[in-house]
Design an enzyme around this catalytic site. Structure first.
Site, short mmCIF file in Angstrom:
data_model
loop_
_atom_site.label_atom_id
_atom_site.label_comp_id
_atom_site.label_asym_id
_atom_site.label_seq_id
_atom_site.Cartn_x
_atom_site.Cartn_y
_atom_site.Cartn_z
N SER A 22 3.50 32.20 -32.94
CA SER A 22 3.65 32.67 -31.57
C SER A 22 2.75 31.88 -30.63
CB SER A 22 3.32 34.17 -31.48
OG SER A 22 2.02 34.40 -31.98
N GLY B 161 6.99 28.38 -36.54
CA GLY B 161 6.86 29.80 -36.84
C GLY B 161 5.55 30.42 -36.42
N GLU C 109 12.10 32.09 -31.38
CA GLU C 109 11.90 32.55 -29.99
C GLU C 109 11.14 31.51 -29.18
OE1 GLU C 109 9.57 36.06 -30.28
OE2 GLU C 109 11.24 37.28 -31.03
N VAL D 96 -2.47 33.16 -44.58
CA VAL D 96 -3.44 33.42 -45.64
C VAL D 96 -2.71 33.69 -46.96
CG1 VAL D 96 -5.15 34.34 -44.00
CG2 VAL D 96 -3.53 35.91 -45.10
N GLN E 281 -2.06 28.77 -40.39
CA GLN E 281 -2.81 29.96 -40.02
C GLN E 281 -2.59 31.05 -41.07
OE1 GLN E 281 -2.20 30.77 -35.51
NE2 GLN E 281 -0.55 29.40 -36.12
N CYS F 161 -22.03 43.62 -52.96
CA CYS F 161 -22.57 42.32 -53.32
C CYS F 161 -23.83 42.51 -54.18
CB CYS F 161 -22.92 41.59 -52.04
SG CYS F 161 -23.80 40.05 -52.24
N HIS G 127 -7.34 30.26 -41.38
CA HIS G 127 -7.75 31.67 -41.36
C HIS G 127 -8.07 32.22 -42.74
CE1 HIS G 127 -5.51 32.11 -37.24
NE2 HIS G 127 -6.68 31.51 -37.14
C1 BJW Z 1 10.03 32.42 -36.89
C2 BJW Z 1 10.79 32.95 -37.95
C3 BJW Z 1 11.57 32.02 -38.71
C4 BJW Z 1 9.70 34.57 -37.01
N1 BJW Z 1 11.56 30.73 -38.39
N2 BJW Z 1 10.04 31.14 -36.59
C5 BJW Z 1 -9.20 31.46 -25.86
C6 BJW Z 1 -8.48 32.21 -24.96
C7 BJW Z 1 -8.28 33.57 -25.17
C8 BJW Z 1 -8.80 34.20 -26.30
C9 BJW Z 1 -9.52 33.46 -27.20
C10 BJW Z 1 -9.71 32.12 -26.97
N3 BJW Z 1 -10.43 31.62 -28.03
C11 BJW Z 1 -10.66 32.63 -28.91
C12 BJW Z 1 -10.14 33.77 -28.42
C13 BJW Z 1 -10.15 35.10 -29.08
C14 BJW Z 1 -9.14 35.22 -30.20
C15 BJW Z 1 -7.75 34.97 -29.65
O1 BJW Z 1 -7.18 33.91 -29.76
N4 BJW Z 1 -7.11 35.99 -29.09
C16 BJW Z 1 -5.74 35.85 -28.55
C17 BJW Z 1 -4.87 36.97 -29.11
C18 BJW Z 1 -5.79 35.79 -27.06
N5 BJW Z 1 -9.45 34.26 -31.28
C19 BJW Z 1 -10.36 34.51 -32.19
O2 BJW Z 1 -11.01 35.55 -32.19
C20 BJW Z 1 -10.62 33.45 -33.25
N6 BJW Z 1 -12.01 33.17 -33.32
C21 BJW Z 1 -12.65 32.38 -32.45
O3 BJW Z 1 -12.05 31.73 -31.62
O4 BJW Z 1 -14.02 32.35 -32.59
C22 BJW Z 1 -14.81 31.89 -31.49
C23 BJW Z 1 -14.86 33.03 -30.49
C24 BJW Z 1 -15.35 34.24 -30.86
C25 BJW Z 1 -15.40 35.29 -29.94
C26 BJW Z 1 -14.92 35.10 -28.64
C27 BJW Z 1 -14.41 33.86 -28.26
C28 BJW Z 1 -14.39 32.81 -29.19
C29 BJW Z 1 -10.22 33.96 -34.63
C30 BJW Z 1 -8.78 34.23 -34.76
C31 BJW Z 1 -8.48 34.82 -36.15
C32 BJW Z 1 -7.06 35.33 -36.25
N7 BJW Z 1 -6.94 36.15 -37.42
C33 BJW Z 1 -5.64 36.65 -37.81
C34 BJW Z 1 -5.79 37.54 -39.06
C35 BJW Z 1 -6.05 36.65 -40.30
C36 BJW Z 1 -6.34 37.48 -41.50
C37 BJW Z 1 -5.15 38.23 -42.03
O5 BJW Z 1 -4.02 37.70 -42.16
O6 BJW Z 1 -5.36 39.38 -42.36
O7 BJW Z 1 -4.75 35.55 -38.08
S1 BJW Z 1 -4.79 37.53 -36.51
C38 BJW Z 1 -3.17 36.92 -36.88
O8 BJW Z 1 -2.69 36.06 -35.81
C39 BJW Z 1 -3.36 35.98 -38.10
C40 BJW Z 1 -2.43 34.86 -37.77
O9 BJW Z 1 -2.81 33.71 -38.53
C41 BJW Z 1 -2.60 34.71 -36.29
C42 BJW Z 1 -1.47 33.98 -35.61
O10 BJW Z 1 -0.27 34.68 -35.74
P1 BJW Z 1 1.09 33.87 -36.02
O11 BJW Z 1 0.99 33.18 -37.32
O12 BJW Z 1 1.42 33.02 -34.87
O13 BJW Z 1 2.13 35.06 -36.23
P2 BJW Z 1 2.96 35.90 -35.12
O14 BJW Z 1 3.44 37.14 -35.79
O15 BJW Z 1 2.18 36.08 -33.88
O16 BJW Z 1 4.20 34.97 -34.74
C43 BJW Z 1 5.23 34.67 -35.67
C44 BJW Z 1 6.19 33.72 -34.98
O17 BJW Z 1 7.16 33.32 -35.92
C45 BJW Z 1 6.94 34.34 -33.79
O18 BJW Z 1 6.83 33.44 -32.68
C46 BJW Z 1 8.38 34.42 -34.27
O19 BJW Z 1 9.33 34.20 -33.22
C47 BJW Z 1 8.45 33.31 -35.28
N8 BJW Z 1 9.43 33.46 -36.38
N9 BJW Z 1 10.67 34.28 -38.04
C48 BJW Z 1 10.87 30.30 -37.37
N10 BJW Z 1 12.41 32.45 -39.77
ZN ZN Z 2 -24.14 39.65 -49.94
#
Ligand code: BJW
Ligand code: ZN
Length: 247
Positions: free
Chosen positions: A187, A185, A213, A100, A98, A145, A116
């Site tokens: 959530s 790593g 966690e 970038v 996930q 653009c 992503h």
């Molecule tokens: C360690 C550690 C160490 C720390 N060792 N561990 C179904 C149900 C409900 C909602 C939805 C659903 N389907 C879609 C949705 C909506 C939404 C969504 O999921 N929302 C939820 C919050 C509920 N999803 C979307 O919008 C997606 N699109 C989609 O589904 O399109 C169709 C659709 C459209 C409209 C409506 C419905 C459907 C797109 C999601 C895009 C996410 N984008 C981001 C930003 C990317 C660009 C950027 O970087 O700028 O992606 S948001 C952000 O979260 C980023 C990450 O990739 C993503 C996940 O986060 P991640 O990687 O898990 O990080 P953290 O910080 O959350 O966790 C870190 C973890 O590491 C922690 O657990 C720590 O404990 C651990 N850790 N140190 C091991 N050393």
């Molecule tokens: Zn364009």
């Protein structure tokens, strides 16, 4: 637990690793959630959206400029490098990330699905055409653009946006076929990425979670390793290498 997991891995043909921001935390890249997920007075969730870009593109670009600068300086950590070694120990290996930040590529992992996008790439907000990767964008003079006049934005997937269908479909398919699936790593709350571990588990894979966690998928995991990926994964790979060598 290392020996037990390595013993199972030694009998597996297909391995998938899903990573999130936590794997890069030990390289110095802030995660999204928790106390590090704040940037100024904004939460990442408030900046990584089309609405934020349309209403205040300058502040969104400031955030991305800051992150690009930070990510250009950091290096892969032992967790990224262990995954690259793990890839060489399987005939069928897929890394689904996930993140970038490009660190898996820098670490040398080859079969990568970037769910992503990639923070170093640019595209047009209107027509989606790719644009020259430029390190920094002047937030006060965002380039447009040449085809349609739309503003240039980072080529990443924001909340509410669809993921590239070929990439997410490949991730679904591989998860259904996996013998062993690692969730590292993340959530595990952002969909559709968060649905991959349950899909793999339902399809019969051994599910291993590596996280400092508990997460919403911890209860599903056959093994929940509560620790840092940069510490655990190198130990696991060493153990697997020993087993592969004695085969
Ligand atoms: C360690 C550690 C160490 C720390 N060792 N561990 C179904 C149900 C409900 C909602 C939805 C659903 N389907 C879609 C949705 C909506 C939404 C969504 O999921 N929302 C939820 C919050 C509920 N999803 C979307 O919008 C997606 N699109 C989609 O589904 O399109 C169709 C659709 C459209 C409209 C409506 C419905 C459907 C797109 C999601 C895009 C996410 N984008 C981001 C930003 C990317 C660009 C950027 O970087 O700028 O992606 S948001 C952000 O979260 C980023 C990450 O990739 C993503 C996940 O986060 P991640 O990687 O898990 O990080 P953290 O910080 O959350 O966790 C870190 C973890 O590491 C922690 O657990 C720590 O404990 C651990 N850790 N140190 C091991 N050393
Ligand atoms: Zn364009």
């Amino acid at each position: 637990m290392v020996e037990e997991i390595a013993a199972i891995m030694a009998n597996c043909g297909r391995c998938i690793v899903l990573t999130g921001a936590g794997i890069s935390a030990e390289s110095g890249v802030p995660t999204f959630r928790g106390k590090d997920g704040l940037w100024g007075k904004f939460r990442a969730e408030e900046l990584a959206t089309m609405d934020a870009f349309l209403s205040n593109p300058a502040i969104v670009w400031e955030w991305y400029n800051w992150r690009r600068e930070l990510m250009a300086k950091v290096e892969p950590n032992p967790g990224h490098l262990a995954i690259t070694e793990m890839e060489s120990l399987f005939d069928d290996f897929t890394l689904v990330t996930q993140n970038v930040d490009n660190l898996h590529r820098v670490a040398g992992t080859r079969n990568i699905l970037e769910l992503h996008g990639n923070i170093h790439h640019n595209k047009c907000v209107e027509c989606n055409r790719s644009h020259d990767p430029k390190a920094q964008i002047d937030p006060d003079e965002i380039p447009c653009c040449e085809h349609c006049g739309g503003k240039i934005r980072p080529d990443v997937v924001w909340y509410g946006e669809m993921l590239d269908s070929a990439i997410i479909n490949a991730a679904f398919q591989q998860s259904e076929r996996a013998d062993i699936f690692f969730s590292v790593g993340t959530s595990a709350i952002v969909h559709p990425a968060a649905s991959l571990p349950p899909i793999a588990k339902r399809s019969g894979a051994t599910l291993v979670e590596v996280n400092v966690e508990e997460t919403p998928i911890s209860f599903l995991a056959d093994f929940h390793v509560r620790g840092k990926s940069g510490e655990f994964l190198p130990r696991l790979v060493e153990e697997l290498k020993k087993r592969r060598a004695s085969e």
